[in-house]
Design a protein around this motif. Structure first.
Motif, PDB file in Angstrom:
ATOM      1  N   SER A  54      21.701  28.802   2.922  1.00 32.51           N
ATOM      2  CA  SER A  54      21.000  28.211   4.051  1.00 32.51           C
ATOM      3  C   SER A  54      21.938  28.250   5.254  1.00 32.51           C
ATOM      4  N   VAL A  55      21.419  27.966   6.420  1.00 34.23           N
ATOM      5  CA  VAL A  55      22.230  27.922   7.635  1.00 34.23           C
ATOM      6  C   VAL A  55      21.859  26.687   8.441  1.00 34.23           C
ATOM      7  N   THR A  56      22.763  26.245   9.294  1.00 38.54           N
ATOM      8  CA  THR A  56      22.507  25.073  10.129  1.00 38.54           C
ATOM      9  C   THR A  56      21.753  25.464  11.391  1.00 38.54           C
ATOM     10  N   GLU A  57      21.339  24.458  12.140  1.00 39.93           N
ATOM     11  CA  GLU A  57      20.553  24.706  13.346  1.00 39.93           C
ATOM     12  C   GLU A  57      21.362  25.367  14.458  1.00 39.93           C
ATOM     13  N   GLY A  58      22.699  25.370  14.341  1.00 33.74           N
ATOM     14  CA  GLY A  58      23.533  26.016  15.341  1.00 33.74           C
ATOM     15  C   GLY A  58      23.830  27.469  15.056  1.00 33.74           C
ATOM     16  N   HIS A  59      23.349  27.984  13.930  1.00 37.86           N
ATOM     17  CA  HIS A  59      23.499  29.407  13.634  1.00 37.86           C
ATOM     18  C   HIS A  59      22.733  30.207  14.686  1.00 37.86           C
ATOM     19  N   PRO A  60      23.294  31.299  15.195  1.00 32.76           N
ATOM     20  CA  PRO A  60      22.629  32.022  16.292  1.00 32.76           C
ATOM     21  C   PRO A  60      21.207  32.479  15.980  1.00 32.76           C
ATOM     22  N   ASP A  61      20.945  32.927  14.761  1.00 36.65           N
ATOM     23  CA  ASP A  61      19.570  33.307  14.420  1.00 36.65           C
ATOM     24  C   ASP A  61      18.646  32.098  14.447  1.00 36.65           C
ATOM     25  N   GLU A 183      11.624  23.176 -11.074  1.00 30.70           N
ATOM     26  CA  GLU A 183      13.059  22.917 -11.126  1.00 30.70           C
ATOM     27  C   GLU A 183      13.504  21.718 -10.292  1.00 30.70           C
ATOM     28  N   THR A 184      12.727  21.346  -9.280  1.00 33.08           N
ATOM     29  CA  THR A 184      13.080  20.233  -8.401  1.00 33.08           C
ATOM     30  C   THR A 184      11.840  19.381  -8.150  1.00 33.08           C
ATOM     31  N   PRO A 185      12.004  18.148  -7.679  1.00 28.42           N
ATOM     32  CA  PRO A 185      10.842  17.292  -7.420  1.00 28.42           C
ATOM     33  C   PRO A 185       9.858  17.896  -6.436  1.00 28.42           C
ATOM     34  N   GLU A 186      10.351  18.648  -5.444  1.00 28.14           N
ATOM     35  CA  GLU A 186       9.447  19.261  -4.461  1.00 28.14           C
ATOM     36  C   GLU A 186       8.895  20.598  -4.948  1.00 28.14           C
ATOM     37  N   LEU A 187       9.202  20.955  -6.211  1.00 28.40           N
ATOM     38  CA  LEU A 187       8.708  22.175  -6.846  1.00 28.40           C
ATOM     39  C   LEU A 187       9.195  23.437  -6.143  1.00 28.40           C
ATOM     40  N   MET A 188      10.476  23.396  -5.773  1.00 25.27           N
ATOM     41  CA  MET A 188      11.159  24.561  -5.209  1.00 25.27           C
ATOM     42  C   MET A 188      12.279  24.991  -6.158  1.00 25.27           C
ATOM     43  N   PRO A 189      12.734  26.249  -6.028  1.00 23.76           N
ATOM     44  CA  PRO A 189      13.895  26.677  -6.822  1.00 23.76           C
ATOM     45  C   PRO A 189      15.128  25.831  -6.478  1.00 23.76           C
ATOM     46  N   MET A 190      15.927  25.506  -7.475  1.00 26.85           N
ATOM     47  CA  MET A 190      17.081  24.636  -7.246  1.00 26.85           C
ATOM     48  C   MET A 190      18.132  25.232  -6.304  1.00 26.85           C
ATOM     49  N   PRO A 191      18.464  26.532  -6.382  1.00 23.70           N
ATOM     50  CA  PRO A 191      19.513  27.031  -5.484  1.00 23.70           C
ATOM     51  C   PRO A 191      19.204  26.844  -4.009  1.00 23.70           C
ATOM     52  N   ILE A 192      18.006  27.192  -3.570  1.00 22.10           N
ATOM     53  CA  ILE A 192      17.676  27.059  -2.148  1.00 22.10           C
ATOM     54  C   ILE A 192      17.496  25.593  -1.775  1.00 22.10           C
ATOM     55  N   SER A 193      16.984  24.787  -2.697  1.00 19.82           N
ATOM     56  CA  SER A 193      16.828  23.357  -2.426  1.00 19.82           C
ATOM     57  C   SER A 193      18.173  22.703  -2.140  1.00 19.82           C
ATOM     58  N   LEU A 194      19.164  22.996  -2.964  1.00 23.36           N
ATOM     59  CA  LEU A 194      20.494  22.412  -2.766  1.00 23.36           C
ATOM     60  C   LEU A 194      21.177  22.985  -1.528  1.00 23.36           C
ATOM     61  N   ALA A 195      20.997  24.273  -1.272  1.00 24.10           N
ATOM     62  CA  ALA A 195      21.613  24.884  -0.087  1.00 24.10           C
ATOM     63  C   ALA A 195      21.074  24.256   1.191  1.00 24.10           C
ATOM     64  N   HIS A 196      19.759  24.017   1.240  1.00 22.20           N
ATOM     65  CA  HIS A 196      19.164  23.355   2.416  1.00 22.20           C
ATOM     66  C   HIS A 196      19.698  21.933   2.579  1.00 22.20           C
ATOM     67  N   LYS A 197      19.804  21.217   1.489  1.00 24.03           N
ATOM     68  CA  LYS A 197      20.286  19.836   1.572  1.00 24.03           C
ATOM     69  C   LYS A 197      21.732  19.784   2.068  1.00 24.03           C
ATOM     70  N   LEU A 198      22.548  20.737   1.652  1.00 23.48           N
ATOM     71  CA  LEU A 198      23.918  20.805   2.150  1.00 23.48           C
ATOM     72  C   LEU A 198      23.947  21.106   3.650  1.00 23.48           C
ATOM     73  N   ALA A 199      23.110  22.032   4.093  1.00 28.42           N
ATOM     74  CA  ALA A 199      23.073  22.374   5.519  1.00 28.42           C
ATOM     75  C   ALA A 199      22.605  21.183   6.359  1.00 28.42           C
ATOM     76  N   MET A 200      21.612  20.470   5.854  1.00 27.15           N
ATOM     77  CA  MET A 200      21.139  19.267   6.554  1.00 27.15           C
ATOM     78  C   MET A 200      22.235  18.204   6.628  1.00 27.15           C
ATOM     79  N   LYS A 201      22.975  18.015   5.542  1.00 24.49           N
ATOM     80  CA  LYS A 201      24.040  17.020   5.536  1.00 24.49           C
ATOM     81  C   LYS A 201      25.174  17.441   6.468  1.00 24.49           C
ATOM     82  N   LEU A 202      25.463  18.731   6.527  1.00 19.15           N
ATOM     83  CA  LEU A 202      26.499  19.229   7.422  1.00 19.15           C
ATOM     84  C   LEU A 202      26.156  18.903   8.877  1.00 19.15           C
ATOM     85  N   THR A 203      24.902  19.066   9.234  1.00 20.57           N
ATOM     86  CA  THR A 203      24.466  18.713  10.591  1.00 20.57           C
ATOM     87  C   THR A 203      24.479  17.204  10.796  1.00 20.57           C
TER      88      THR A 203
END
Length: 437
Positions: A54-61, A183-203
């Protein structure tokens, strides 16, 4: 026993998720019947690793995605029937916004772009980019009248085979995929779910002052170990964050592990063998548009399932909902999530395909990778009865003519239960169950 279509589907699933070097499947052939079968115990599923980023909101893309969706939101707030296809690029000191927009309202596009950049946190030159002083260039035209012909009035309507006001055709041809798994409560794959949560916490720790030396650009990545197709632990975590020049790498690594990684990833998924990499290059001062150019729609895998499911290739941001690249991808997720939530399968992928100017999808495919509890044919038939997958119906049912898109531009456009979007609702579960009994 796995034969015929089931065997091919199983092999495709193993190869797509595990990789040929990570899993082995042995078959034995019984010559007397001419049918291939698998003896009991002959499926040897070795562990495999799957990684998503995942990427944060400050990533150029992502800056570009947010600007494009902010322009869309502002237009939809004034003209819900507008046609918008807005693309953005950015690099050192400049933002360029282009596209095809047909609307009855006026919006100040440069002002919107500057507001987005400042809100992200690029508000001074020493960060390498400043929303107050960067140049903003626009080049906007109207939607092609040739495309509008098919969107305004579908082929079915022209031929008199349409009911009520469901007259819109698809805004483009193409295929869109939706996916869900347990795999997760929101019914998403675990790798992308955790990557998004890390990016959100980083911000979050940047903006709330916990780690004030962090800057807006950043990336996260999570590798999950699977056994028998189930996630069991986290193998590796990568976090890279732009930072000020005054902080040591040792402090950055210590702080991010303590305040981001360990507060986000459940402790039971981490062990002494989990590898954690923080700013592995050793320095990340130059970031954002100064470090790399950005472009709308270049993070389509981050926006969807992190590579865990297939992707049709169409981007989301900057597109109004008549573009099925966006609206039908949301609808496909809605269908897949309701199938899994109904207990009809543990994993489900849905493919929709459209012809430009035609309302009905040209194909609807349901693939449960052999995890279905009822025949797939019955699930597919139920889906066609429960879900109206024509563009107008999708837009109406999912309430897509509202300014909801800027918030979706970051941390995934699917699985976002925190935003209350309708394609994440499991409101068709009972209907599907009733038809699949």
């Amino acid at each position: 026993m796995i034969i015929g279509k089931e065997k091919a589907r199983f092999l495709s699933f193993v190869q797509s998720f595990a990789g040929k070097e990570k899993a082995s499947v042995s078959f034995c052939t019984e010559k007397r019947t001419g049918k291939e079968k698998i003896d009991k115990g002959s499926i040897l599923m070795k562990r495999f690793l799957f990684t998503s980023e995942s990427v944060t909101e400050g990533h150029p893309d992502k800056i570009c995605d947010q600007i494009s969706d902010a322009v869309l939101d502002e237009i939809l707030s004034k003209d819900p029937q507008a046609r918008v296809a807005c693309e953005t690029t950015c690099t050192t000191g400049i933002i360029s916004i282009m596209g095809e927009i047909t609307t009855s309202c006026y919006v100040d596009i440069p002002k919107i772009a500057r507001s987005v950049v400042l809100d992200i946190g690029y508000d001074r030159a020493k960060y390498g980019f400043d929303g107050k002083t960067c140049a903003v260039v626009t080049s906007i035209d109207e939607q092609s009248p040739d495309i509008a012909l098919g969107v305004d009035k579908a082929l079915e309507a022209k031929e008199g085979a349409v009911e009520e006001d469901n007259t819109n055709g698809a805004g483009d041809q193409g295929m869109m995929f939706g996916f869900a798994c347990d795999e997760t409560p929101e019914l998403m794959p675990m790798p992308i779910s955790l990557a998004h949560k890390l990016a959100m916490k980083l911000t979050q720790v940047r903006k709330n002052g916990t780690l004030p030396y962090l800057r807006p650009d950043g990336k996260t990545q999570v590798t999950v170990e699977y056994e028998d197709l189930k996630p069991v632990r986290v193998e590796a975590v990568v976090v890279s964050s732009q930072h000020s020049d005054s902080v040591s790498l040792e402090q950055i690594r210590e702080d991010i592990i303590q305040h981001v990684v360990k507060t986000t990833i459940p402790a039971e998924l981490l062990d002494e063998n989990t590898k954690i990499y923080v700013n592995p290059t050793g320095r990340f001062v130059v970031g954002g548009p100064q470090g790399d150019s950005g472009l709308t729609g270049r993070k389509i895998i981050v926006d969807t399932y992190g590579g865990y499911a297939r992707h049709g290739g169409g981007a989301f941001s900057g597109k109004d909902p008549t573009k099925v690249d966006r609206s039908a991808a949301y609808a496909a997720r809605w269908v897949a999530k309701n199938i899994v939530a109904a207990g009809l399968a543990k994993k489900c992928e849905v493919e929709l395909a459209y012809a430009i100017g035609v309302a009905h999808p040209v194909s609807v495919m349901i693939d449960t990778y052999g995890t279905n509890t009822v025949p797939e044919e019955k699930i597919e038939a139920a889906v066609k009865k429960v879900f109206d997958l024509r563009p107008y119906a999708i837009i109406k049912e999912l309430d897509l003519r509202k300014p909801i898109y800027r918030k979706l531009a970051n941390y995934g456009q699917l699985g976002r239960e925190d935003l209350g979007v309708r394609w994440e609702k499991t409101d068709k579960v009972e209907e599907l169950k009733a038809l699949c009994q």
